[in-house]
Design an enzyme around this catalytic site. Structure first.
Site, mmCIF file in Angstrom:
data_model
loop_
_atom_site.group_PDB
_atom_site.id
_atom_site.type_symbol
_atom_site.label_atom_id
_atom_site.label_comp_id
_atom_site.label_asym_id
_atom_site.label_seq_id
_atom_site.Cartn_x
_atom_site.Cartn_y
_atom_site.Cartn_z
ATOM 1 N N HIS A 108 -8.900 3.307 -4.349
ATOM 2 C CA HIS A 108 -7.902 2.820 -5.297
ATOM 3 C C HIS A 108 -6.616 3.623 -5.098
ATOM 4 O O HIS A 108 -6.655 4.732 -4.562
ATOM 5 C CB HIS A 108 -8.432 2.932 -6.732
ATOM 6 C CG HIS A 108 -7.658 2.111 -7.723
ATOM 7 N ND1 HIS A 108 -7.120 0.881 -7.415
ATOM 8 C CD2 HIS A 108 -7.321 2.342 -9.016
ATOM 9 C CE1 HIS A 108 -6.491 0.395 -8.478
ATOM 10 N NE2 HIS A 108 -6.599 1.267 -9.467
ATOM 11 N N CYS A 151 -4.707 -3.794 -4.935
ATOM 12 C CA CYS A 151 -4.132 -2.582 -5.534
ATOM 13 C C CYS A 151 -3.142 -1.873 -4.614
ATOM 14 O O CYS A 151 -2.149 -1.318 -5.081
ATOM 15 C CB CYS A 151 -5.224 -1.645 -6.013
ATOM 16 S SG CYS A 151 -6.252 -1.012 -4.686
ATOM 17 N N ASP A 160 -0.856 2.635 -13.930
ATOM 18 C CA ASP A 160 -1.551 1.738 -13.013
ATOM 19 C C ASP A 160 -1.032 0.325 -13.233
ATOM 20 O O ASP A 160 -1.307 -0.306 -14.255
ATOM 21 C CB ASP A 160 -3.066 1.815 -13.247
ATOM 22 C CG ASP A 160 -3.852 1.056 -12.178
ATOM 23 O OD1 ASP A 160 -3.348 0.008 -11.710
ATOM 24 O OD2 ASP A 160 -4.959 1.495 -11.825
#
Ligand code: ZN
Length: 452
Positions: free
Chosen positions: A268, A241, A285
């Site tokens: 995250h 991520c 995202d």
């Protein structure tokens, strides 16, 4: 028709090769974007694009003094108690402050015309602009069919980012947990960290994870340098991520959007893009190809969150309330610093980022902060209202709060969890603290370090 434009030009002119036409168009997009950005950058503060100080420097940085006529705190903690910003007093708070200052540098690194121009050479601009054009026309038509004065759901630039998001997830970037063995293509097992080689270090990898092939006869080692430089990521095109959010956010900036990098204390990171059409920041995202689904992590993944902090080239904002709509259910205790100190740190970073902006520009950004604060406060209010509306007379008589009735919004977020993305979440080992999160703590520590 591929050469529709060419035939329109008349018989006397030579036929124009459609590939050539497409590449000319793409080149024109690049030039327009590049020029536009240059103009923005030159009118912007020197501060925000000057080389960012090394993270260590912040330990000794003096906080800017608060002006006498500082406005009352424009936002409050999760509990909506008005607070007066307060400088960090204890070691723990100072550590949190230094960390946030260091994190806040990420978006500054994208304010680099050379990097952004290079990024535009990688993006298939023509395809993205065509898709955006088509989608925004559809949305416009939908709005008009609903009656005069109805506004399209998203504007053209929003559609550009949506198209960029699809391309990025489907055709450009790859998720890598454990790199496969490059000798026999078998899965590998994490064995720890390695010191970066000179060329890895030169390309900005301070951390290198080491993996060993799971096949007994092979035993090869694989290195996984965690590159933190968006320019390098344009070439490696893979990661977890951290790499996804870094590279994707930079590309949003390259196509001309205002962008934020959102750090979350539970390992995250993601992106927010400012929608001029909707006059608010939109959650994006890239790993999930998620657009405007801020409840994904809590109601969707079942993850509890403490802090979500958004950093941009001209500000910083505690946006936790956008992602944690129901703090009593999904909020983790915030123990890194007193809330008044968090406010102070946000003020400090904002002041630093804006120090060289004009008075008008500062005023405009303050207005935007206040609007966003109202938006965030509204989320908490409606969540409380929702909870209250679920209480029945029986609950009051029995003295128990309602817990069984489903929240319609939570239901929506759950749908995105069950729509085929479960496999993806499991493969990434990102599925919150539940059964799907199989990663060992060492592996999580790598990720935590990386998001910095
Ligand atoms: Zn092998």
């Amino acid at each position: 028709m591929a050469d529709h434009n060419a035939t329109q030009r008349g018989a006397s002119e030579p036929r124009i090769d459609s590939d050539k036409l497409a590449s000319d168009l793409t080149e024109r997009f690049r030039q327009v974007l590049s020029t536009k950005r240059m103009n923005e950058l030159t009118t912007r503060s020197v501060q925000s694009r000057s080389a960012s100080p090394a993270p260590r420097d912040f330990g000794t940085l003096q906080p800017p003094s608060q002006p006498h006529n500082a406005p009352p705190p424009s936002y409050s903690s999760l509990r909506n108690i008005p607070l007066i910003p307060q400088a960090p007093q204890d070691a723990r708070s100072v550590r949190f402050k230094n960390m946030l200052h260091s994190l806040s540098n990420m978006p500054i690194r994208w304010e680099n015309p050379g990097l952004l121009d290079e990024a535009l050479r990688v993006v298939p601009l023509e395809q993205i602009y065509n898709e955006a054009e088509e989608e925004s026309q559809i949305l416009q038509a939908e709005a008009e069919s609903l009656g005069a004065g109805k506004k399209a759901a998203w504007g053209y630039q929003d559609c550009v980012i949506r198209a960029l998001l699809r391309w990025f997830k489907r055709s450009f970037f790859t998720w890598v947990n454990n790199p496969p063995c490059s000798r026999c293509y078998s899965p590998t097992i994490a064995v720890g960290m390695a010191a970066p080689l000179p060329d890895e270090q030169a390309r900005g990898a301070n951390q290198v994870e080491l993996y060993k092939c799971s096949v007994e006869g092979c035993g090869s080692y694989e290195r996984y340098p965690r590159y933190n430089d968006a320019f390098v990521l344009l070439q490696t095109r893979k990661g977890r991520c951290g790499e996804w959010a870094n590279c994707f956010s930079m590309l949003c900036r390259a196509v001309g959007s205002r962008v934020r990098w959102v750090w979350n204390s539970e390992d995250h990171v993601w992106t927010e893009v400012y929608s001029v059409h909707r006059k608010r920041w939109i959650h994006v995202d890239a790993c999930e190809e998620a657009w405007d689904k801020p409840r994904l992590y809590t109601e969707g993944w079942g993850k509890k969150l403490a802090y979500c902090i958004a950093f941009s080239a001209d500000g910083a904002m505690d946006v936790t309330r956008r992602y944690v709509r129901n703090p009593s259910k999904w909020g983790l205790e915030r123990t890194r610093a007193p809330e008044a100190v968090v406010l102070h740190i946000m003020d400090e970073i904002r002041a630093m980022r804006r120090s060289n902006l004009s008075k008008q520009e500062k005023f405009r950004l303050e207005g935007e902060d206040m609007r966003e604060d109202r938006e965030l406060r509204q989320y908490v209010i409606s969540s409380i209202a929702n909870e209250v509306s679920k209480i029945t007379p029986e609950d009051i008589l029995n003295g128990s709060a309602a817990t069984a009735r489903p929240d319609p919004d939570a239901q929506k977020a759950l749908e995105s969890r069950t729509s085929g993305s479960t496999e993806w979440i499991r493969s990434r080992g990102e599925g919150g603290r539940g059964a799907s999160n199989q990663q060992n703590s060492r592996d999580r520590d790598h990720r935590r370090d990386h998001t910095r």
